[in-house]
Design a protein around this motif. Sequence first.
Motif, short mmCIF file in Angstrom:
data_model
loop_
_atom_site.label_atom_id
_atom_site.label_comp_id
_atom_site.label_asym_id
_atom_site.label_seq_id
_atom_site.Cartn_x
_atom_site.Cartn_y
_atom_site.Cartn_z
N LEU A 1 0.82 -1.21 0.00
CA LEU A 1 0.00 0.00 0.00
C LEU A 1 0.85 1.26 0.00
O LEU A 1 0.59 2.21 -0.76
CB LEU A 1 -0.94 -0.01 1.21
N LEU A 2 1.89 1.29 0.84
CA LEU A 2 2.75 2.47 0.90
C LEU A 2 3.48 2.68 -0.43
O LEU A 2 3.59 3.81 -0.93
CB LEU A 2 3.75 2.32 2.04
N PHE A 3 3.98 1.60 -1.00
CA PHE A 3 4.67 1.71 -2.28
C PHE A 3 3.72 2.19 -3.37
O PHE A 3 4.08 3.05 -4.20
CB PHE A 3 5.26 0.34 -2.65
N VAL B 1 -3.48 3.23 -9.68
CA VAL B 1 -3.61 2.46 -8.43
C VAL B 1 -3.61 0.97 -8.72
O VAL B 1 -2.91 0.18 -8.07
CB VAL B 1 -4.88 2.89 -7.68
N ILE B 2 -4.38 0.55 -9.73
CA ILE B 2 -4.46 -0.87 -10.06
C ILE B 2 -3.12 -1.38 -10.55
O ILE B 2 -2.66 -2.46 -10.15
CB ILE B 2 -5.56 -1.10 -11.12
N ASN C 1 9.47 -7.92 -0.71
CA ASN C 1 8.26 -8.63 -1.13
C ASN C 1 7.06 -7.69 -1.17
O ASN C 1 6.75 -7.02 -0.18
CB ASN C 1 7.96 -9.79 -0.19
N LEU C 2 6.40 -7.63 -2.32
CA LEU C 2 5.08 -7.04 -2.44
C LEU C 2 4.08 -8.17 -2.62
O LEU C 2 4.46 -9.34 -2.67
CB LEU C 2 5.05 -6.06 -3.62
N LEU C 3 2.81 -7.85 -2.72
CA LEU C 3 1.79 -8.91 -2.75
C LEU C 3 1.99 -9.86 -3.93
O LEU C 3 1.84 -11.08 -3.78
CB LEU C 3 0.40 -8.28 -2.81
N LEU D 1 -6.20 -14.41 -4.81
CA LEU D 1 -7.63 -14.13 -4.70
C LEU D 1 -7.89 -12.99 -3.73
O LEU D 1 -8.75 -12.13 -3.97
CB LEU D 1 -8.37 -15.38 -4.26
N ILE D 2 -7.13 -12.93 -2.64
CA ILE D 2 -7.27 -11.82 -1.70
C ILE D 2 -6.88 -10.50 -2.37
O ILE D 2 -7.52 -9.46 -2.17
CB ILE D 2 -6.41 -12.07 -0.44
N THR D 3 -5.84 -10.54 -3.20
CA THR D 3 -5.43 -9.34 -3.94
C THR D 3 -6.54 -8.87 -4.87
O THR D 3 -6.81 -7.66 -4.98
CB THR D 3 -4.15 -9.63 -4.73
N VAL D 4 -7.19 -9.81 -5.54
CA VAL D 4 -8.31 -9.45 -6.42
C VAL D 4 -9.44 -8.82 -5.63
O VAL D 4 -10.04 -7.82 -6.06
CB VAL D 4 -8.79 -10.70 -7.19
N LEU D 5 -9.72 -9.37 -4.46
CA LEU D 5 -10.79 -8.80 -3.63
C LEU D 5 -10.43 -7.40 -3.13
O LEU D 5 -11.29 -6.52 -3.05
CB LEU D 5 -11.07 -9.73 -2.44
N LEU D 6 -9.15 -7.19 -2.80
CA LEU D 6 -8.72 -5.86 -2.36
C LEU D 6 -8.86 -4.83 -3.47
O LEU D 6 -9.17 -3.66 -3.21
CB LEU D 6 -7.27 -5.91 -1.87
#
Length: 348
Positions: free
Chosen positions: A125-127, A277-278, A300-302, A324-329
């Motif tokens: 998020l910060l990056f 952002v995406i 490491n990033l997501l 899948l969590i990244t897609v939901l975020l």
Amino acid sequence: MKAAEPPVPGLRQPGERPAPGPADGVSVPGVATPSSTGSTPSPAGAGIRGKRNAGALLPYLLIAPAFVAIAAVFVWPLIKTVIMSFQDVGRRELWTGDPAPWVGFEQFTNILGDGEFWDVVWRTLLFMVACVVATMGIGLFLAQAMQRMTNWVRLALTGALVAAWSLPLLVATSIFRWFADSDYGVVNMVLTKYLGLDFRGHNWWLDPKQGFLMIGAVVVWGAIPFVAITLYAALTQVPKELEEAAALDGAGAAGVFRYVTWPVIKPVFQMVATLSVIWDFNVFGQVFLMRGNKPEPEYNLLGLYSYEKAFESNSFSQGAAISLITVLLLSGVAVYYLRQLLKIGEVE
């Protein structure tokens, strides 16, 4: 006096009303009426309707290959990712095709309960925020500068931006790795020789903050061309007479931009910022290549974290769950982006 001629059969005499026929809805012996024969269309009418139906189906037939390609490239992998995230897929199941055991929400529970995962999320998020702010700021500055340039200078700058945008990622990361080299890097040479700072032999990768500064430079450098050219196109739609009128009324440069320019370019700015952002949230190649295909855990990033879990730790289901969590975020950001597109379409 001349004698009246006898009436000729079949001819209507002057003043005589026409006899009722099929057009008047009166049944005449030996003559077929529409009510008696039904509403059977003629062959010509049926052919016209057939052509209309074929014409209505033609657009769907033309875009059908694109839908099939999208389903094969995006939809089916997404379905497989969802299925794998609820299983425990190992190398044996992946190579042999044996059915993997179902574990339910165990993968998600393990991931969400891992402190390292949340460290990666906050780092991502910060990056992302830093890259988006830098990209939009520099892009807007270049777009406004392009308005004040001569045609030849603007054309040259546009060509340079397009060339930078089309440069392959592998080439761009190789150039920036050379810039940040501890022994022969351009950055260390400029800071030492021209700014009087002692950066001889400085290693930018020992401190992750400095390392992410170099990685962020690659990300921003690659995203600026799209942002600058898009915002310049939006700035050309601002009415010049309104800006001149605001300036004559005593508004400064900041006031003209705030009350005249910004309302016009705001929808485009929001759309480009959402795209940034995406893109920056899913950064993978820049970090992977800048660190020589072996990023340290501090970098490491997501996207990298998911890759590491799936292919280095051989926990493919955990990698799928993280994806899948990244897609939901990002789903909320994607919905916002679609809303902006719909709003722009309604205005146009």
